[in-house]
Design a protein around this motif. Structure first.
Motif, PDB file in Angstrom:
ATOM      1  N   ARG A 240       0.836  -1.196   0.000  1.00  0.00           N
ATOM      2  CA  ARG A 240       0.000   0.000   0.000  1.00  0.00           C
ATOM      3  C   ARG A 240       0.874   1.252   0.000  1.00  0.00           C
ATOM      4  O   ARG A 240       2.008   1.249   0.510  1.00  0.00           O
ATOM      5  CB  ARG A 240      -0.894   0.017   1.246  1.00  0.00           C
ATOM      6  N   GLY A 241       0.321   2.274  -0.557  1.00  0.00           N
ATOM      7  CA  GLY A 241       1.010   3.555  -0.569  1.00  0.00           C
ATOM      8  C   GLY A 241       1.891   3.738  -1.795  1.00  0.00           C
ATOM      9  O   GLY A 241       2.208   2.785  -2.523  1.00  0.00           O
ATOM     10  N   LEU A 242       2.260   4.992  -2.022  1.00  0.00           N
ATOM     11  CA  LEU A 242       3.093   5.345  -3.176  1.00  0.00           C
ATOM     12  C   LEU A 242       4.432   5.926  -2.737  1.00  0.00           C
ATOM     13  O   LEU A 242       5.034   6.722  -3.474  1.00  0.00           O
ATOM     14  CB  LEU A 242       2.343   6.356  -4.066  1.00  0.00           C
ATOM     15  N   GLU A 243       4.891   5.495  -1.556  1.00  0.00           N
ATOM     16  CA  GLU A 243       6.196   5.980  -1.096  1.00  0.00           C
ATOM     17  C   GLU A 243       7.286   5.528  -2.077  1.00  0.00           C
ATOM     18  O   GLU A 243       7.314   4.364  -2.501  1.00  0.00           O
ATOM     19  CB  GLU A 243       6.491   5.424   0.297  1.00  0.00           C
ATOM     20  N   GLY A 244       8.156   6.449  -2.420  1.00  0.00           N
ATOM     21  CA  GLY A 244       9.217   6.172  -3.384  1.00  0.00           C
ATOM     22  C   GLY A 244       8.866   6.628  -4.790  1.00  0.00           C
ATOM     23  O   GLY A 244       9.750   6.866  -5.615  1.00  0.00           O
ATOM     24  N   PHE A 245       7.538   6.733  -5.099  1.00  0.00           N
ATOM     25  CA  PHE A 245       7.100   7.143  -6.448  1.00  0.00           C
ATOM     26  C   PHE A 245       6.797   8.644  -6.538  1.00  0.00           C
ATOM     27  O   PHE A 245       6.561   9.148  -7.634  1.00  0.00           O
ATOM     28  CB  PHE A 245       5.841   6.353  -6.849  1.00  0.00           C
TER      29      PHE A 245
END
Length: 432
Positions: A240-245
């Motif tokens: 889950r999540g878009l950390e890094g993008f």
């Protein structure tokens, strides 16, 4: 002198010869009279021709006006000479021909009453000759009056146009004064996201810059709509999540705009900086693109200068290859949302999946949003055998690398001594 009279048979009205004899007898002047003038003879001849034409049934032409004996004829009114009629000799009896004398010697024209109105009547038909006073010298005055009137009309028209323009300008000014002031132009804000910032840090920054809405909800909305899916890059199922993008860069938006616009621009920038080349390098290194992105996020947090980025990447890949724990404190700090305070013994012993001191391999997700330089270093690590690194004791941000644990302990002791000497703070760099 005796005159022989022709027999009565010649005096009939239908006989032209008789009429000729009667006319000659009437026009004859008594003996002893003076010679007739040319005008009298001409007048007598015209009267004879007129009577002859009337008896023949023809329409007689109008006689020219009579000429007064005392007034000489005008040069411009000289009558056109008319040829005398030709009379057949057989129509006049021989007896009458023998006793007719030339008309210019014996025939006297009858006295005629000349009306005085006739000459004035003739003059009225020729105003250019007899009435020079009828010329109108005041015509130029009329022309000048017409020009003056035209000039006045032109000046009046110009005055009307000027007044109309002034009135229009006044109406425009009144309309503008009554119109409400236009709203001020929206302010443009520049959102600068540094490399290595997390999603939580970017949310705080977006709020400070005047964007509306929740940044975390904007990220969740982008993930739900499928704008970018981590599974596409090899992330484990359920990630889950878009950390890094959320690509770090400088973005310009209108103040007050929703944070979803910022999220959309960040994802577009990520697609531009993480593409086929990075996917290919991940395959060469034996990892997934998502793993390469995690390595880049660790490099962004651990390397303080550009020279250290490929060396940190080499240490990570070397330890993964040897099945060693990474032992990177930055991964645990990400889980604790604390990148400034020293870690306690209890925190270092926690069972968090981001505690790389305990768990082998990479953390579950990226721990920051790396920039282009970190992504490039993650795909192109240095060809070295380093397994350890620690911050330098000079406080300039460099890492000190080593291949053995003993050398690592020596470098770590030097760093701790520098902190104690500086009162527990990182020493100030004195390099230029």
């Amino acid at each position: 002198m005796s005159i022989r009279v022709p027999p009565p048979s010649c005096w009939r009205s239908g006989s032209r010869a008789g009429a000729r004899v009667i006319a000659l007898a009437r026009d004859r002047k008594p003996e002893g009279s003076t010679q007739r003038t040319d005008a009298e003879r001409e007048r007598a001849r015209e009267e004879r021709e007129h009577r002859r034409a009337t008896r023949g049934g023809d329409i007689a032409p109008p006689l020219p006006p009579p000429v007064h004996p005392d007034v000489p004829p005008r040069l411009t009114e000289r009558p056109t000479p008319v040829a005398p009629p030709v009379i057949a000799q057989e129509e006049v009896p021989l007896v009458a021909q023998a006793h007719i004398e030339p008309p210019d010697r014996h025939i006297e024209p009858p006295e005629r009453h000349i009306e005085p109105r006739y000459e004035s009547s003739r003059r009225m038909h020729r105003p250019e000759l007899h009435r020079p006073h009828l010329h109108r010298p005041h015509l130029p005055r009329r022309a000048s009056r017409a020009k003056t009137g035209a000039a006045r009309a032109g000046a009046l028209l110009v005055l009307v146009v000027i007044l109309a323009l002034l009135a229009g300008g006044a109406v425009v000014l009144i309309h503008r004064s009554n119109r409400p002031a236009p709203p001020p132009a929206p302010k443009i804000v520049k959102v600068v996201i540094p490399e290595g910032y997390t999603e939580a840090q970017i949310a705080t920054l977006a709020k400070e810059d005047g964007l509306s809405g929740s940044y975390s909800k904007g990220v969740s909305a982008a993930e739900r709509t499928g704008v970018l899916r981590p599974s596409t890059y090899g992330a484990p199922s359920g990630t889950r999540g878009l950390e890094g993008f959320l690509f770090p860069a400088s973005y310009e938006l209108y103040s007050g705009r929703p944070v979803t616009e910022l999220v959309g621009q960040q994802l577009d920038a990520f697609h531009a900086n993480f593409g086929g080349g990075e996917v290919h390098r991940a395959k060469v290194l034996g990892v997934t693109p998502y793993d390469l992105l995690i390595v880049a996020s660790i490099i962004e947090r651990e390397a303080g200068i550009a020279h250290d980025r490929p060396l940190v990447a080499a240490v990570i890949y070397n330890r993964l290859r040897l099945n060693m724990t990474l032992g990177v404190d930055a991964t645990l700090r990400y889980a604790l949302h604390d990148f400034t305070h020293p870690l306690t013994e209890a925190q270092l012993a926690s069972n968090s999946p981001y505690n790389t001191r305990i768990h082998k391999g990479l953390p579950p997700t990226p721990i920051s949003n790396p920039g282009a330089a970190a992504i490039h270093s993650a795909g192109h690590p240095a060809h070295v055998s380093y397994l350890y690194y620690v911050a330098g004791a000079d406080g300039c941000g460099e890492q000190v690398f080593s291949t053995s644990y003993a050398q690592f302990e020596h470098n770590a002791a030097a760093y701790r001594q520098a902190l104690e000497k500086n009162g527990g703070r990182v020493p100030t760099c004195h390099k230029k």
